[in-house]
Design an enzyme around this catalytic site. Structure first.
Site, PDB file in Angstrom:
ATOM      1  N   PRO A   2       0.766  -1.117   0.000  1.00  0.00           N
ATOM      2  CA  PRO A   2      -0.112   0.083  -0.105  1.00  0.00           C
ATOM      3  C   PRO A   2       0.661   1.419   0.008  1.00  0.00           C
ATOM      4  O   PRO A   2       1.912   1.305   0.786  1.00  0.00           O
ATOM      5  CB  PRO A   2      -0.805  -0.173   1.306  1.00  0.00           C
ATOM      6  CG  PRO A   2      -0.532  -1.367   1.924  1.00  0.00           C
ATOM      7  CD  PRO A   2       0.780  -1.729   1.366  1.00  0.00           C
ATOM      8  N   GLU A   3       0.620   2.083  -0.944  1.00  0.00           N
ATOM      9  CA  GLU A   3       1.231   3.428  -1.008  1.00  0.00           C
ATOM     10  C   GLU A   3       0.060   4.327  -0.268  1.00  0.00           C
ATOM     11  O   GLU A   3      -0.816   4.235   0.071  1.00  0.00           O
ATOM     12  CB  GLU A   3       1.571   3.969  -2.455  1.00  0.00           C
ATOM     13  CG  GLU A   3       2.364   2.579  -2.902  1.00  0.00           C
ATOM     14  CD  GLU A   3       2.979   3.188  -4.455  1.00  0.00           C
ATOM     15  OE1 GLU A   3       2.923   4.299  -4.481  1.00  0.00           O
ATOM     16  OE2 GLU A   3       2.986   2.045  -5.139  1.00  0.00           O
TER      17      GLU A   3
END
Length: 275
Positions: A2-3
DNA sequence: AGTGTATCCTGCAGGC
DNA sequence: TGCCTGCAGGATACAC
């Protein structure tokens, strides 16, 4: 995994579901995701009420009462899954590392297959010191193109590596770094300090555009990522270069190339992004 | 100040 | 079917 956009999507989901809950009990199934002892972690969260959910870079912040918070770094495969009642059968998370049980009977599970993620209970002061070592939020109103341009001038490192460094800008990971560089027409190995004013301004605009569009799409699901409702991120359909090596560039038809540096794959179009 | 390498882990796809 | 290799949205520590 996840960014920033995935963390933001998770944060928005949790705001609707867990704010107001009180943590009655915590189960630590995988102590290695904690950054402190089990007992100090438990002491820092049990009996506290969830006051708000925030995000800083790729981190999800569960704000508690009494100036305390839980900082969650999602790592590659981490996710936060809220439940109204203890999950049974197929609904049970496959890799529950930490489970927060609420007075209401519901719970919040930090699920993380690879366990590169971390969970930590902190006071606000300690967190603020940590946060001050991270770069600016790329979507903050006050983050101007001139700031990006000026910061780039201090570094010789390849622009892709520069973007991944959380001390320089917070929240950008390999997918969105590659995508923004493509849209800005910048080769991933271009030295940061050689990026001109016009190019830095374009990069600033495309970074924001990509991050905002990805948030709107609910993030990007390659394989693991799920939002707080278990749904997938639709931005995967809009990727121009990430994971598209040996396919044609959607703009010029040149074959997308994959190279490795800084220990990570970089994807780019040799036609649109000339070094 | 850079880069390359290794480390923490699990799971999946592809080749044979 | 099974075994092996390589690869993965991250972060850090190390030697050079």
């Amino acid at each position: 995994m996840p960014e920033l956009p995935e963390a933001e999507t998770i944060v928005r989901g949790l705001r609707r579901t867990v704010v107001g809950e009180t943590i009655d009990h915590v189960r630590v199934a995988r102590p290695d995701v904690l950054r402190q002892s089990r007992s100090s972690f438990a002491a820092g969260v049990i009996g506290h009420r969830i006051a708000a959910i925030e995000r800083r870079g790729k981190n999800v912040l569960i704000q508690l009462d009494q100036a305390r918070l839980i900082a969650v770094n999602l790592g590659m495969t981490g996710g936060l899954l809220p439940f109204r009642a203890p999950p049974r059968g197929a609904a049970r998370p496959t890799h529950a590392a930490i489970t927060f049980r609420f007075g209401s009977g519901g719970c919040l599970v930090f699920n993380d297959t690879r366990r590169f993620g971390t969970v930590e209970a902190l006071d606000e002061t300690t967190w603020r010191a940590r946060s001050s070592r991270m770069g600016p939020e790329p979507l903050a109103r006050g983050y101007r193109p001139s700031h990006l341009h000026a910061a780039l001038q201090h570094s010789r490192s390849p622009i892709r590596s520069w973007l991944l460094d959380q001390r320089r800008v917070a929240g950008i990971g390999n997918i969105y770094a590659n995508e923004a560089l493509f849209l800005a027409g910048l080769h991933p190995q271009r030295p940061a300090r050689n990026v001109g004013r016009e190019e830095a301004y374009a990069l600033h605009a495309h970074l924001r555009e990509v991050l905002n569009a990805a948030i709107e799409a609910g993030g990007t699901t390659i394989r693991d990522y799920r939002n707080a409702d278990g749904g997938q991120g639709e931005y995967v359909r809009r990727l121009n270069v990430y994971g598209r090596n040996e396919e044609e560039c959607l703009l010029c038809g040149t074959e997308i190339q994959r190279i490795v540096f800084g220990g990570r794959s970089a994807f780019f179009c040799p036609g649109c992004q000339v070094l």
